[in-house]
Design a protein around this motif. Sequence first.
Motif, PDB file in Angstrom:
ATOM      1  N   ARG A 172     -11.768  -7.185  -4.668  1.00 20.19           N
ATOM      2  CA  ARG A 172     -12.588  -8.135  -3.920  1.00 20.19           C
ATOM      3  C   ARG A 172     -13.047  -7.543  -2.586  1.00 20.19           C
ATOM      4  N   HIS A 173     -12.171  -6.747  -1.944  1.00 20.14           N
ATOM      5  CA  HIS A 173     -12.500  -6.163  -0.634  1.00 20.14           C
ATOM      6  C   HIS A 173     -12.982  -4.721  -0.746  1.00 20.14           C
ATOM      7  N   LYS A 174     -13.277  -4.293  -1.989  1.00 22.06           N
ATOM      8  CA  LYS A 174     -13.839  -2.956  -2.230  1.00 22.06           C
ATOM      9  C   LYS A 174     -13.028  -1.846  -1.551  1.00 22.06           C
ATOM     10  N   GLY A 175     -11.704  -1.965  -1.650  1.00 22.75           N
ATOM     11  CA  GLY A 175     -10.821  -0.907  -1.163  1.00 22.75           C
ATOM     12  C   GLY A 175     -10.540  -0.931   0.321  1.00 22.75           C
ATOM     13  N   SER A 176     -10.951  -1.982   1.024  1.00 19.94           N
ATOM     14  CA  SER A 176     -10.695  -2.065   2.464  1.00 19.94           C
ATOM     15  C   SER A 176      -9.219  -2.404   2.696  1.00 19.94           C
ATOM     16  N   ILE A 177      -8.436  -1.415   3.107  1.00 20.47           N
ATOM     17  CA  ILE A 177      -6.998  -1.609   3.305  1.00 20.47           C
ATOM     18  C   ILE A 177      -6.729  -2.662   4.374  1.00 20.47           C
ATOM     19  N   VAL A 178      -7.517  -2.639   5.441  1.00 16.75           N
ATOM     20  CA  VAL A 178      -7.305  -3.593   6.544  1.00 16.75           C
ATOM     21  C   VAL A 178      -7.469  -5.023   6.044  1.00 16.75           C
ATOM     22  N   ASN A 179      -8.535  -5.285   5.274  1.00 16.08           N
ATOM     23  CA  ASN A 179      -8.765  -6.637   4.773  1.00 16.08           C
ATOM     24  C   ASN A 179      -7.690  -7.068   3.781  1.00 16.08           C
ATOM     25  N   VAL A 180      -7.233  -6.137   2.957  1.00 14.68           N
ATOM     26  CA  VAL A 180      -6.184  -6.451   1.986  1.00 14.68           C
ATOM     27  C   VAL A 180      -4.883  -6.760   2.708  1.00 14.68           C
ATOM     28  N   MET A 181      -4.546  -5.957   3.720  1.00 16.32           N
ATOM     29  CA  MET A 181      -3.333  -6.208   4.522  1.00 16.32           C
ATOM     30  C   MET A 181      -3.392  -7.590   5.153  1.00 16.32           C
ATOM     31  N   ASP A 182      -4.574  -7.938   5.677  1.00 14.23           N
ATOM     32  CA  ASP A 182      -4.743  -9.226   6.357  1.00 14.23           C
ATOM     33  C   ASP A 182      -4.584 -10.386   5.381  1.00 14.23           C
ATOM     34  N   GLU A 183      -5.231 -10.287   4.196  1.00 17.24           N
ATOM     35  CA  GLU A 183      -5.172 -11.396   3.240  1.00 17.24           C
ATOM     36  C   GLU A 183      -3.782 -11.575   2.648  1.00 17.24           C
ATOM     37  N   LEU A 184      -3.128 -10.454   2.328  1.00 19.97           N
ATOM     38  CA  LEU A 184      -1.816 -10.541   1.680  1.00 19.97           C
ATOM     39  C   LEU A 184      -0.664 -10.568   2.680  1.00 19.97           C
ATOM     40  N   GLN A 185      -1.004 -10.434   4.003  1.00 21.34           N
ATOM     41  CA  GLN A 185       0.017 -10.457   5.053  1.00 21.34           C
ATOM     42  C   GLN A 185       1.089  -9.398   4.804  1.00 21.34           C
ATOM     43  N   LEU A 186       0.615  -8.183   4.554  1.00 22.56           N
ATOM     44  CA  LEU A 186       1.516  -7.060   4.289  1.00 22.56           C
ATOM     45  C   LEU A 186       1.284  -5.956   5.319  1.00 22.56           C
ATOM     46  N   PRO A 187       2.354  -5.347   5.856  1.00 23.55           N
ATOM     47  CA  PRO A 187       2.168  -4.178   6.714  1.00 23.55           C
ATOM     48  C   PRO A 187       1.674  -2.998   5.874  1.00 23.55           C
ATOM     49  N   ARG A 188       1.003  -2.059   6.528  1.00 24.65           N
ATOM     50  CA  ARG A 188       0.396  -0.938   5.814  1.00 24.65           C
ATOM     51  C   ARG A 188       1.423  -0.171   4.987  1.00 24.65           C
ATOM     52  N   ARG A 189       2.600   0.095   5.550  1.00 28.68           N
ATOM     53  CA  ARG A 189       3.596   0.886   4.825  1.00 28.68           C
ATOM     54  C   ARG A 189       4.017   0.183   3.539  1.00 28.68           C
ATOM     55  N   THR A 190       4.226  -1.134   3.619  1.00 27.98           N
ATOM     56  CA  THR A 190       4.633  -1.892   2.432  1.00 27.98           C
ATOM     57  C   THR A 190       3.534  -1.882   1.377  1.00 27.98           C
ATOM     58  N   LEU A 191       2.286  -2.063   1.829  1.00 26.60           N
ATOM     59  CA  LEU A 191       1.164  -2.056   0.886  1.00 26.60           C
ATOM     60  C   LEU A 191       1.050  -0.688   0.217  1.00 26.60           C
ATOM     61  N   ASN A 192       1.167   0.389   0.993  1.00 29.61           N
ATOM     62  CA  ASN A 192       1.092   1.737   0.425  1.00 29.61           C
ATOM     63  C   ASN A 192       2.189   1.964  -0.610  1.00 29.61           C
ATOM     64  N   GLU A 193       3.404   1.503  -0.286  1.00 34.70           N
ATOM     65  CA  GLU A 193       4.531   1.695  -1.201  1.00 34.70           C
ATOM     66  C   GLU A 193       4.300   0.945  -2.512  1.00 34.70           C
ATOM     67  N   LYS A 194       3.789  -0.290  -2.404  1.00 36.83           N
ATOM     68  CA  LYS A 194       3.568  -1.095  -3.613  1.00 36.83           C
ATOM     69  C   LYS A 194       2.422  -0.522  -4.444  1.00 36.83           C
ATOM     70  N   MET A 195       1.376  -0.019  -3.778  1.00 33.15           N
ATOM     71  CA  MET A 195       0.270   0.581  -4.521  1.00 33.15           C
ATOM     72  C   MET A 195       0.743   1.837  -5.264  1.00 33.15           C
TER      73      MET A 195
END
Length: 443
Positions: free
Chosen positions: A409-432
């Motif tokens: 939905r956010h076309k790969g925008s990490i910042v927008n994904v972090m904001d919507e899912l309320q995840l810190p960057r490190r956690t999002l990277n680990e889950k991806m």
Amino acid sequence: MSKAMKIAIVDDEKDMRQSISQWLALSGFDTETYASAEDALKALNADFQGIVVSDIKMPGMDGMQFLKKIKGVDSGLPVIMITGHGDVPMAVEAMRVGAFDFLEKPFNPDRMTELAKRATTARRLTLDNRALRKELSDGSALMKKLIGQSPAMERLKEDILDLGQADGHVLVEGETGTGKTLAAHALHAVGARASKKFVLVSCSAYDEETLGRRLFGPANEDEPIPAMEEARGGTLVLEDIEALSDKLQAKLLTAINDQGTPAETRIVAICNLQDEGKTCESVLRPDLFYRLAALRITVPPLRQRGEDILTLFTRLGEQYADEYGCDAPEVSAQEAAQLLQAPWPGNVRQLINVAERAVLQNRRGTGSIASLLMADTEEAKPAMTTEGKPLKEFVEAFERMLIDNTMRRHKGSIVNVMDELQLPRRTLNEKMAKYGLQRSDYL
């Protein structure tokens, strides 16, 4: 949704260019104008998503030279020629060279619109057919259509890549709706015969006499050449091989034996038995079965593919939402669990139907995915059940789907994904990394 067709308008007279462009734009076309054939040629290629409207008499490169150049670039690109009064002989010559049609000045604007519609329809059909042919001969494109990262699908892909390089005949087995024909296409496309003929015949679509002619000949005057001859050097796919009569089984065995080793024509037999207790081995004569089953592939049922179910549902939902011009349905955690637990007796074919109906329901603002699954489950065969899965698998599958959907939905925008899912960057990277998701796939 199909991409809008463009119309390239080529005329050295500015007023004429603008007049044609304005009229076609009012008729709903996307237009581009060029003052010379030389300028237009820079923008035209074999993938041009549209047609050309060109004047015949122009300084420099005239319309006839331009037409011949275009036919050299792409013989299937429609060109409508505009001629002056009295230039009909030149227009006839243009038609001989390959023009789609011509208009004589002063022309009727409605006639221009009618020709443009016909030409763009023809162009779209040409491009669609090319895309299909490319898809059916492009191994990498076909392998991408085998969506999923479950162990069962990874094994299937490995089998296809391995057996695609072999020369023996192949038996493809699996439940109805699992994608056996797609697997057969992929087998051909990743192998050494990819550039050769691919012929598919459904053995259950004909009576015995007609099927015999279709496979072995002699063909009637209005029938295609026999499939064994048509597929020579390439791949012959026989769907519903279990429908072959004893007589035709014997003829097929003889034809296979006559080819020698290695086989001139590779046969991929697809078995689609529905009756419980029966197998392909039990309905084919043993000598034929063992020739066809020299190599075997089993396409897994959907219920054994785990989180692939959610990945497929999401992709299908997006495709249908695009087609119907609406939003794809959002899948709740409860619905994700229900999708994973459903028995799916119709496999991927059933999932496709459920996804389309879910999108239509969502467009109307009524119904739910759960209601569609309940309706399908009531019609399912009692024998078709799914194995229970631990809660951890459901949670991980839903989490992966949620991150995948949000990244799309956010076309790969990490910042927008972090904001919507309320995840810190490190956690999002680990889950991806855990779920095999890469940002580059969403850009």
